[in-house]
Design an enzyme around this catalytic site. Structure first.
Site, mmCIF file in Angstrom:
data_model
loop_
_atom_site.group_PDB
_atom_site.id
_atom_site.type_symbol
_atom_site.label_atom_id
_atom_site.label_comp_id
_atom_site.label_asym_id
_atom_site.label_seq_id
_atom_site.Cartn_x
_atom_site.Cartn_y
_atom_site.Cartn_z
ATOM 1 N N GLU A 25 0.679 -1.152 0.200
ATOM 2 C CA GLU A 25 0.187 0.543 -0.342
ATOM 3 C C GLU A 25 0.782 1.106 -0.264
ATOM 4 O OE1 GLU A 25 -2.954 0.710 3.192
ATOM 5 O OE2 GLU A 25 -4.071 -1.720 2.449
ATOM 6 N N HIS A 79 -3.813 7.064 0.683
ATOM 7 C CA HIS A 79 -3.259 4.964 0.525
ATOM 8 C C HIS A 79 -3.911 4.384 -0.190
ATOM 9 C CE1 HIS A 79 -6.978 4.242 3.414
ATOM 10 N NE2 HIS A 79 -6.575 2.949 2.867
ATOM 11 N N HIS A 81 -5.091 0.320 -1.717
ATOM 12 C CA HIS A 81 -5.795 -0.429 -1.888
ATOM 13 C C HIS A 81 -4.953 -1.036 -3.067
ATOM 14 C CE1 HIS A 81 -9.218 0.735 0.529
ATOM 15 N NE2 HIS A 81 -7.682 0.331 1.425
ATOM 16 N N ASP A 92 -9.790 -0.281 7.096
ATOM 17 C CA ASP A 92 -10.093 1.483 7.625
ATOM 18 C C ASP A 92 -10.794 2.197 8.204
ATOM 19 O OD1 ASP A 92 -7.529 1.682 5.373
ATOM 20 O OD2 ASP A 92 -9.107 1.864 4.090
HETATM 21 ZN ZN LIG Z 1 -7.643 1.167 2.967
#
Ligand SMILES: [Zn+2]
Length: 128
Positions: A25, A79, A81, A92
């Site tokens: 990530e 961020h 995925h 999250d």
């Molecule tokens: Zn996430």
């Protein structure tokens, strides 16, 4: 709270960073003014797993200072995925800072997607 605009340039930058970080990530700090996000500062992801991210507090403090020196302020995090969608995961929802802008880049579909949202403050997880 008014919504901040993500420009096409910032979205492209985030997608490029997400692709470069994959299969892990990507994580970045977002800087801007009251109306738009205009600065993306990638941070090292200190988690070894592919499906999580964590930010070193010192790296975050440095990035925040860089933003201030550039005349911007911290507005949130981005961020990615790498194999998922741009929707917040269960983790999250538990772990991201509520109230600040959260941008997720999903690389799991046929084309990358970028979404911005804010998690509500959840009374169940507030410290007593
Ligand atoms: Zn996430």
């Amino acid at each position: 709270m008014s919504e901040l605009v993500l420009t096409a340039t910032v979205e492209r930058e985030l997608v490029a960073l997400a692709r470069a970080a994959a299969p892990r990530e990507m994580v970045a700090v977002l800087g801007g003014d009251g109306a738009a996000v205009h600065t993306v500062l990638p941070l090292p992801n200190t988690v070894g797993a592919d499906d999580a991210f964590q930010v070193d507090p010192i790296a975050f403090a440095r990035a925040e200072r860089r933003l201030r020196r550039a005349g911007a302020r911290f507005v949130g995090f981005a961020h990615s995925h790498p194999r998922g969608s741009a929707l917040p995961s269960a983790r999250d929802r538990r772990e991201l800072w509520p109230g600040c802008l959260q941008v997720i880049v999903g690389l799991g579909g046929t084309a990358p997607t970028v979404r911005a949202f804010r998690l509500e403050r959840n009374p169940e997880v507030q410290p007593s």
